[in-house]
Design a protein around this motif. Structure first.
Motif, PDB file in Angstrom:
ATOM      1  N   VAL A  16      -9.388   4.079  -5.734  1.00  0.00           N
ATOM      2  CA  VAL A  16      -8.640   3.384  -4.936  1.00  0.00           C
ATOM      3  C   VAL A  16      -9.850   2.169  -4.810  1.00  0.00           C
ATOM      4  O   VAL A  16     -10.784   2.348  -4.474  1.00  0.00           O
ATOM      5  CB  VAL A  16      -8.217   4.069  -3.369  1.00  0.00           C
ATOM      6  CG1 VAL A  16      -7.968   2.763  -2.739  1.00  0.00           C
ATOM      7  CG2 VAL A  16      -7.255   5.078  -3.718  1.00  0.00           C
ATOM      8  N   LEU A  17      -9.323   0.912  -4.941  1.00  0.00           N
ATOM      9  CA  LEU A  17     -10.252  -0.231  -4.793  1.00  0.00           C
ATOM     10  C   LEU A  17      -9.810  -1.086  -3.534  1.00  0.00           C
ATOM     11  O   LEU A  17      -8.546  -1.292  -3.503  1.00  0.00           O
ATOM     12  CB  LEU A  17     -10.297  -1.114  -6.201  1.00  0.00           C
ATOM     13  CG  LEU A  17     -11.154  -0.595  -7.065  1.00  0.00           C
ATOM     14  CD1 LEU A  17     -12.420  -0.594  -6.875  1.00  0.00           C
ATOM     15  CD2 LEU A  17     -10.904   0.879  -7.836  1.00  0.00           C
ATOM     16  N   GLN A  18     -10.526  -1.491  -2.732  1.00  0.00           N
ATOM     17  CA  GLN A  18     -10.160  -2.293  -1.647  1.00  0.00           C
ATOM     18  C   GLN A  18     -11.100  -3.325  -1.369  1.00  0.00           C
ATOM     19  O   GLN A  18     -12.223  -3.400  -1.898  1.00  0.00           O
ATOM     20  CB  GLN A  18     -10.051  -1.279  -0.223  1.00  0.00           C
ATOM     21  CG  GLN A  18      -9.198  -0.181  -0.372  1.00  0.00           C
ATOM     22  CD  GLN A  18      -9.572   0.758   0.796  1.00  0.00           C
ATOM     23  OE1 GLN A  18     -10.408   1.590   0.665  1.00  0.00           O
ATOM     24  NE2 GLN A  18      -8.727   0.984   1.759  1.00  0.00           N
ATOM     25  N   ALA A  19     -10.792  -4.408  -0.464  1.00  0.00           N
ATOM     26  CA  ALA A  19     -11.582  -5.431   0.001  1.00  0.00           C
ATOM     27  C   ALA A  19     -11.746  -5.453   1.448  1.00  0.00           C
ATOM     28  O   ALA A  19     -11.055  -5.365   2.281  1.00  0.00           O
ATOM     29  CB  ALA A  19     -10.841  -6.783  -0.349  1.00  0.00           C
ATOM     30  N   ASP A  64      -0.920   1.992   3.482  1.00  0.00           N
ATOM     31  CA  ASP A  64      -1.202   0.952   4.438  1.00  0.00           C
ATOM     32  C   ASP A  64      -1.483  -0.496   3.893  1.00  0.00           C
ATOM     33  O   ASP A  64      -1.845  -1.377   4.520  1.00  0.00           O
ATOM     34  CB  ASP A  64      -2.144   1.488   5.375  1.00  0.00           C
ATOM     35  CG  ASP A  64      -3.538   1.639   4.520  1.00  0.00           C
ATOM     36  OD1 ASP A  64      -3.761   1.279   3.311  1.00  0.00           O
ATOM     37  OD2 ASP A  64      -4.754   2.062   5.162  1.00  0.00           O
ATOM     38  N   ARG A  65      -1.283  -0.744   2.818  1.00  0.00           N
ATOM     39  CA  ARG A  65      -1.391  -1.974   1.812  1.00  0.00           C
ATOM     40  C   ARG A  65      -2.827  -2.611   1.946  1.00  0.00           C
ATOM     41  O   ARG A  65      -2.818  -3.677   1.891  1.00  0.00           O
ATOM     42  CB  ARG A  65      -0.463  -2.959   2.487  1.00  0.00           C
ATOM     43  CG  ARG A  65       0.985  -2.407   2.695  1.00  0.00           C
ATOM     44  CD  ARG A  65       2.097  -3.570   2.407  1.00  0.00           C
ATOM     45  NE  ARG A  65       2.117  -4.578   1.474  1.00  0.00           N
ATOM     46  CZ  ARG A  65       2.663  -4.221   0.238  1.00  0.00           C
ATOM     47  NH1 ARG A  65       3.369  -2.938   0.216  1.00  0.00           N
ATOM     48  NH2 ARG A  65       2.495  -4.918  -0.798  1.00  0.00           N
ATOM     49  N   LYS A  72      -5.497  -6.272   4.764  1.00  0.00           N
ATOM     50  CA  LYS A  72      -4.115  -5.822   4.381  1.00  0.00           C
ATOM     51  C   LYS A  72      -3.388  -6.940   3.716  1.00  0.00           C
ATOM     52  O   LYS A  72      -3.580  -8.012   4.108  1.00  0.00           O
ATOM     53  CB  LYS A  72      -3.448  -5.454   5.627  1.00  0.00           C
ATOM     54  CG  LYS A  72      -3.838  -4.531   6.534  1.00  0.00           C
ATOM     55  CD  LYS A  72      -3.149  -3.946   7.646  1.00  0.00           C
ATOM     56  CE  LYS A  72      -3.553  -2.942   8.544  1.00  0.00           C
ATOM     57  NZ  LYS A  72      -3.220  -1.781   7.817  1.00  0.00           N
ATOM     58  N   TRP A  73      -2.900  -6.396   2.538  1.00  0.00           N
ATOM     59  CA  TRP A  73      -2.097  -7.586   1.490  1.00  0.00           C
ATOM     60  C   TRP A  73      -0.816  -7.353   1.616  1.00  0.00           C
ATOM     61  O   TRP A  73      -0.060  -6.088   1.373  1.00  0.00           O
ATOM     62  CB  TRP A  73      -2.671  -7.057   0.096  1.00  0.00           C
ATOM     63  CG  TRP A  73      -3.997  -7.066  -0.086  1.00  0.00           C
ATOM     64  CD1 TRP A  73      -4.895  -5.950   0.123  1.00  0.00           C
ATOM     65  CD2 TRP A  73      -5.033  -8.223  -0.160  1.00  0.00           C
ATOM     66  NE1 TRP A  73      -6.177  -6.605  -0.314  1.00  0.00           N
ATOM     67  CE2 TRP A  73      -6.129  -7.860  -0.144  1.00  0.00           C
ATOM     68  CE3 TRP A  73      -4.595  -9.769  -0.162  1.00  0.00           C
ATOM     69  CZ2 TRP A  73      -7.313  -8.807  -0.265  1.00  0.00           C
ATOM     70  CZ3 TRP A  73      -5.733 -10.774  -0.523  1.00  0.00           C
ATOM     71  CH2 TRP A  73      -6.879 -10.281  -0.514  1.00  0.00           C
ATOM     72  N   PRO A  74       0.039  -8.511   2.123  1.00  0.00           N
ATOM     73  CA  PRO A  74       1.411  -8.385   2.374  1.00  0.00           C
ATOM     74  C   PRO A  74       2.130  -8.565   1.266  1.00  0.00           C
ATOM     75  O   PRO A  74       1.910  -9.493   0.215  1.00  0.00           O
ATOM     76  CB  PRO A  74       1.691  -9.576   3.272  1.00  0.00           C
ATOM     77  CG  PRO A  74       0.634 -10.772   2.956  1.00  0.00           C
ATOM     78  CD  PRO A  74      -0.510  -9.729   2.610  1.00  0.00           C
ATOM     79  N   GLY A  75       3.637  -8.110   1.153  1.00  0.00           N
ATOM     80  CA  GLY A  75       4.533  -8.295  -0.185  1.00  0.00           C
ATOM     81  C   GLY A  75       4.042  -7.846  -1.328  1.00  0.00           C
ATOM     82  O   GLY A  75       2.630  -7.693  -1.559  1.00  0.00           O
ATOM     83  N   ILE A  87      -3.339 -10.437  -6.202  1.00  0.00           N
ATOM     84  CA  ILE A  87      -2.296 -10.615  -5.176  1.00  0.00           C
ATOM     85  C   ILE A  87      -3.068 -11.935  -4.212  1.00  0.00           C
ATOM     86  O   ILE A  87      -4.417 -11.810  -4.310  1.00  0.00           O
ATOM     87  CB  ILE A  87      -2.322  -9.309  -4.357  1.00  0.00           C
ATOM     88  CG1 ILE A  87      -1.261  -9.524  -3.216  1.00  0.00           C
ATOM     89  CG2 ILE A  87      -3.413  -8.837  -3.814  1.00  0.00           C
ATOM     90  CD1 ILE A  87      -0.896  -8.295  -2.717  1.00  0.00           C
ATOM     91  N   MET A  88      -2.043 -12.564  -3.544  1.00  0.00           N
ATOM     92  CA  MET A  88      -2.590 -13.740  -2.822  1.00  0.00           C
ATOM     93  C   MET A  88      -2.137 -13.578  -1.306  1.00  0.00           C
ATOM     94  O   MET A  88      -0.878 -13.331  -1.248  1.00  0.00           O
ATOM     95  CB  MET A  88      -2.309 -15.170  -3.420  1.00  0.00           C
ATOM     96  CG  MET A  88      -2.700 -16.366  -2.767  1.00  0.00           C
ATOM     97  SD  MET A  88      -2.483 -17.761  -3.752  1.00  0.00           S
ATOM     98  CE  MET A  88      -0.822 -17.931  -3.509  1.00  0.00           C
ATOM     99  N   MET A  89      -2.782 -13.831  -0.343  1.00  0.00           N
ATOM    100  CA  MET A  89      -2.374 -13.891   0.996  1.00  0.00           C
ATOM    101  C   MET A  89      -1.410 -15.222   1.063  1.00  0.00           C
ATOM    102  O   MET A  89      -1.813 -16.379   0.783  1.00  0.00           O
ATOM    103  CB  MET A  89      -3.526 -13.999   2.043  1.00  0.00           C
ATOM    104  CG  MET A  89      -3.109 -13.764   3.270  1.00  0.00           C
ATOM    105  SD  MET A  89      -2.867 -11.798   3.644  1.00  0.00           S
ATOM    106  CE  MET A  89      -4.699 -11.081   3.599  1.00  0.00           C
ATOM    107  N   PRO A  90      -0.425 -15.154   1.787  1.00  0.00           N
ATOM    108  CA  PRO A  90       0.498 -16.236   2.039  1.00  0.00           C
ATOM    109  C   PRO A  90      -0.001 -17.037   3.299  1.00  0.00           C
ATOM    110  O   PRO A  90      -0.723 -16.447   3.871  1.00  0.00           O
ATOM    111  CB  PRO A  90       1.781 -15.458   2.282  1.00  0.00           C
ATOM    112  CG  PRO A  90       1.449 -14.239   3.081  1.00  0.00           C
ATOM    113  CD  PRO A  90       0.397 -13.859   2.269  1.00  0.00           C
TER     114      PRO A  90
END
Length: 379
Positions: free
Chosen positions: A151-154, A78-79, A62-65, A39-42
């Motif tokens: 669950v993996l998060q940054a 909560d993405r 938070k990762w959109p889309g 996933i890439m931030m726009p």
């Protein structure tokens, strides 16, 4: 899809379609569809970026889309987190950064930490300085043993500099990414087997004996399910002299591996067990307790006696860990030696740097991608 169970072939066995499907078709489908996501931030206007104050812990990006994914990944409500679809060992990589909304003073340079978090616990972190109003990005990758549902998060964090500043996530999308792909079944220590040499042709009217059939189907599948992999987390706490090229010393008691990896007699070099194509990923973190704010920290990957990759940058703040990361693809020969070296420059004479003793702040991760020697005769 989980990997099918690998079954042996018996002498004079009647080969039925169901077993052929499970042992050949289903195995090939599994290798072609291992779980991965990216996933890439726009790109964003700065005013639309996620913001966070300094000193606030547990701030997850938070990762959109929708991202690109295969294999059943899900993102939580909560993405901020990605839910692991299958048990196994995964390679996770994170690339993110931030910038202050107003420039700090040259003395209070913020240090930005990027952390891969597993089930709420810090697993792997890097840290870089953010001078003035510049954006800064840090990146690294690490092998993580996972169970289905983990669950993996940054997480992103800025050390408290006492200025009450607020930061924003990078607004250039290509500089803020998160992803993973499955490396192997089981954990880092599950036994792995060398890939057998592949035969080029099956001859017309040739008798298929059980040993050859077993080798070329079951043997290959067993090898590809879990190729050699290696991880050590944590550096030995010691001083690294200024203006010297020093080998990085790792906590050799904290190794998890399969495939026959060994330490060289010098305890700095890792010995490659099998020839093939590998990904090498490492990061290390050093503290500059006695240096000024204009120092360089260079981090080298050495193959045998030659440097082959370099990560370099500045350390702009005293008394905080600063990190460097390397990711490199290499064709390695059995018996090759892999080591890492640090070079610190630019500070006052006689200064010393100190390695951190937090296991999250340094690691080496190596895994085979292809057992090249077994496949070189196949076109």
């Amino acid at each position: 899809m989980p990997a099918p169970d690998i079954l042996n072939w018996e002498e004079r066995e009647v080969i039925v379609p169901d077993k052929m499907n499970s042992q050949i078709r289903d195995m090939q489908a599994y290798f072609a569809n291992r779980p991965w996501f990216h996933i890439m931030m726009p790109d964003q206007d700065p005013k639309d970026c996620q913001t966070f104050p300094e000193g606030v812990d547990q701030l997850y990006i938070k990762w959109p889309g929708p991202g690109r994914q295969q294999g059943g990944w899900r993102i939580n409500d909560d993405r901020t987190g990605f839910i692991v679809p299958e048990d196994g060992t995964y390679y996770f990589y994170a690339n993110a950064g931030a910038a202050p909304l107003k420039g700090p003073s040259p003395v209070n340079i913020p240090v930005i930490y990027l952390t891969i978090v597993k089930n709420g616990t810090d697993f792997s972190s890097t840290a870089v300085s953010c001078p003035m109003q510049n954006e800064v990005t840090t990146t690294h990758g690490v092998l993580v043993e996972c169970k289905k549902g983990d669950v993996l998060q940054a997480e992103i964090f800025v050390a408290d500099i006492g200025a009450g500043n607020t930061f924003r996530i990078e607004n250039q999308g290509q500089l803020c990414t998160f992803g993973a792909f499955k490396v192997s079944e089981g954990d880092l220590t599950k036994p792995c087997e060398p890939a057998p040499g592949l035969k080029r042709d099956w001859q017309e009217n040739a008798y298929i004996d059980t040993a050859l059939w077993q080798e070329q189907t079951t043997g290959v599948n067993k090898a590809l399910l879990g190729m050699p992999r290696f991880q050590v987390r944590g550096m030995v706490k010691k001083d690294y002299p200024q203006d010297s090229l020093s080998p990085v010393e790792w906590n050799t008691d904290a190794v998890r591996q399969c495939g026959g990896w060994k330490w060289n007699d010098d305890a700095y070099s890792i010995i490659v067990p099998e020839t093939g194509i590998y990904l090498i990923s490492s990061h290390s973190s050093l503290n500059a307790p006695n240096t000024d704010l204009r120092c360089n920290f260079n981090y080298y990957l050495h193959l045998n006696d030659a440097p082959v990759a370099l990560s370099q940058g500045g350390a702009h703040r005293k008394n905080y860990l600063h990190s460097r990361s390397i990711q490199d693809f290499r064709r390695l020969q059995q018996g090759d030696r892999i080591s890492f070296q640090a070079k610190l420059a630019g500070g006052p004479k006689g200064a010393k740097w100190l390695s951190g003793d937090d296991v999250a702040m340094g690691s080496v991760n190596i895994f085979m991608i292809s057992p090249e020697e077994s496949f070189t005769d196949v076109t």
